[in-house]
Design a protein around this motif. Structure first.
Motif, PDB file in Angstrom:
ATOM      1  N   ASP A  45       0.833  -1.208   0.000  1.00  0.00           N
ATOM      2  CA  ASP A  45       0.000   0.000   0.000  1.00  0.00           C
ATOM      3  C   ASP A  45       0.868   1.258   0.000  1.00  0.00           C
ATOM      4  O   ASP A  45       0.537   2.247  -0.652  1.00  0.00           O
ATOM      5  CB  ASP A  45      -0.954   0.001   1.192  1.00  0.00           C
ATOM      6  CG  ASP A  45      -1.957  -1.144   1.110  1.00  0.00           C
ATOM      7  OD1 ASP A  45      -2.344  -1.522  -0.012  1.00  0.00           O
ATOM      8  OD2 ASP A  45      -2.351  -1.647   2.177  1.00  0.00           O
TER       9      ASP A  45
ATOM     10  N   TRP B  87      -8.548   3.522   0.269  1.00  0.00           N
ATOM     11  CA  TRP B  87      -7.539   3.895   1.273  1.00  0.00           C
ATOM     12  C   TRP B  87      -8.209   4.443   2.517  1.00  0.00           C
ATOM     13  O   TRP B  87      -7.843   4.104   3.634  1.00  0.00           O
ATOM     14  CB  TRP B  87      -6.588   4.944   0.726  1.00  0.00           C
ATOM     15  CG  TRP B  87      -5.546   4.405  -0.196  1.00  0.00           C
ATOM     16  CD1 TRP B  87      -5.173   3.100  -0.339  1.00  0.00           C
ATOM     17  CD2 TRP B  87      -4.759   5.144  -1.107  1.00  0.00           C
ATOM     18  NE1 TRP B  87      -4.199   2.995  -1.286  1.00  0.00           N
ATOM     19  CE2 TRP B  87      -3.922   4.236  -1.779  1.00  0.00           C
ATOM     20  CE3 TRP B  87      -4.679   6.490  -1.430  1.00  0.00           C
ATOM     21  CZ2 TRP B  87      -3.006   4.618  -2.734  1.00  0.00           C
ATOM     22  CZ3 TRP B  87      -3.760   6.877  -2.392  1.00  0.00           C
ATOM     23  CH2 TRP B  87      -2.935   5.952  -3.037  1.00  0.00           C
TER      24      TRP B  87
ATOM     25  N   GLN C 293       0.752   4.140  -2.760  1.00  0.00           N
ATOM     26  CA  GLN C 293       0.633   5.549  -2.375  1.00  0.00           C
ATOM     27  C   GLN C 293       1.789   6.363  -2.966  1.00  0.00           C
ATOM     28  O   GLN C 293       1.594   7.515  -3.376  1.00  0.00           O
ATOM     29  CB  GLN C 293       0.610   5.695  -0.859  1.00  0.00           C
ATOM     30  CG  GLN C 293      -0.694   5.275  -0.228  1.00  0.00           C
ATOM     31  CD  GLN C 293      -0.717   5.518   1.268  1.00  0.00           C
ATOM     32  OE1 GLN C 293       0.102   6.245   1.818  1.00  0.00           O
ATOM     33  NE2 GLN C 293      -1.689   4.915   1.936  1.00  0.00           N
TER      34      GLN C 293
END
Length: 185
Positions: free
Chosen positions: A37, A120, A41
């Motif tokens: 993740d 998210w 990002q």
């Protein structure tokens, strides 16, 4: 291992919640994304950061590339050394800033894939083995969180400058540093 470029069916892992000490003795929640993740990002960060820089307030110094605390201090000095400047400083803090940004505002104003952004935001966090949902804010600890936060705060300087008579009469200057702490001199 999942490829960073694969977005179809992407589902972020809940964030790991830690608490770090603050100067006042309290603890600040920090939510750490999983490595995959963080990688995803970072890809969005590469796209968002140039946009954030074009929209940023001129006197915003926190969490921006090539801007340091010393730059904010120098700008305060420049504003306060003027002969006709205000003789006081208003320092403000937005309590729980990262935790209280409205999801709807983020979705409406942050120029990125809304599905990814929503995933998210809604990924939740795990603390001591318990999964908690997230209902507001930006996780403080995500690699893209500071840029999103700066995009949320962009425009405050324009509000201060939008009333020229008021600004001239009271000699108001605006300098913002760190996680949304505005300083008016």
């Amino acid at each position: 291992m999942e490829r960073l470029g694969r977005w179809r069916g992407y589902r972020p892992v809940p964030l790991r919640r830690l608490h770090i000490p603050k100067n006042n003795g309290k603890k600040r929640p920090l939510s750490i994304p999983a490595m995959v993740d963080r990688g995803k990002q970072a890809l969005w960060l590469q796209a968002l950061e140039p946009m954030a820089e074009t929209r940023a307030d001129r006197n915003s110094y926190g969490f921006r590339p090539k801007r340091r605390c010393a730059d904010a201090i120098a700008q305060c000095f420049k504003a306060l050394r003027q002969k006709d400047t205000a003789s006081w400083i208003l320092e403000g803090d937005i309590p729980g800033f990262f935790a209280n940004i409205r999801f709807s505002w983020i979705e409406d104003h942050i120029p990125m894939n809304k599905q990814v952004l929503s995933k998210w935001r809604k990924s939740g966090f795990v603390e001591r083995g318990t999964l908690y949902p997230t209902t507001a804010g930006v996780p403080q600890g995500g690699i893209v969180s500071p840029v999103i936060s700066n995009m949320v705060l962009a425009g405050l300087e324009q509000v201060v400058r939008s009333h020229p008579r008021f600004r001239r009469r009271y000699h108001i200057h605006y300098v913002r540093w760190a996680d949304g702490t505005p300083v008016q001199a």
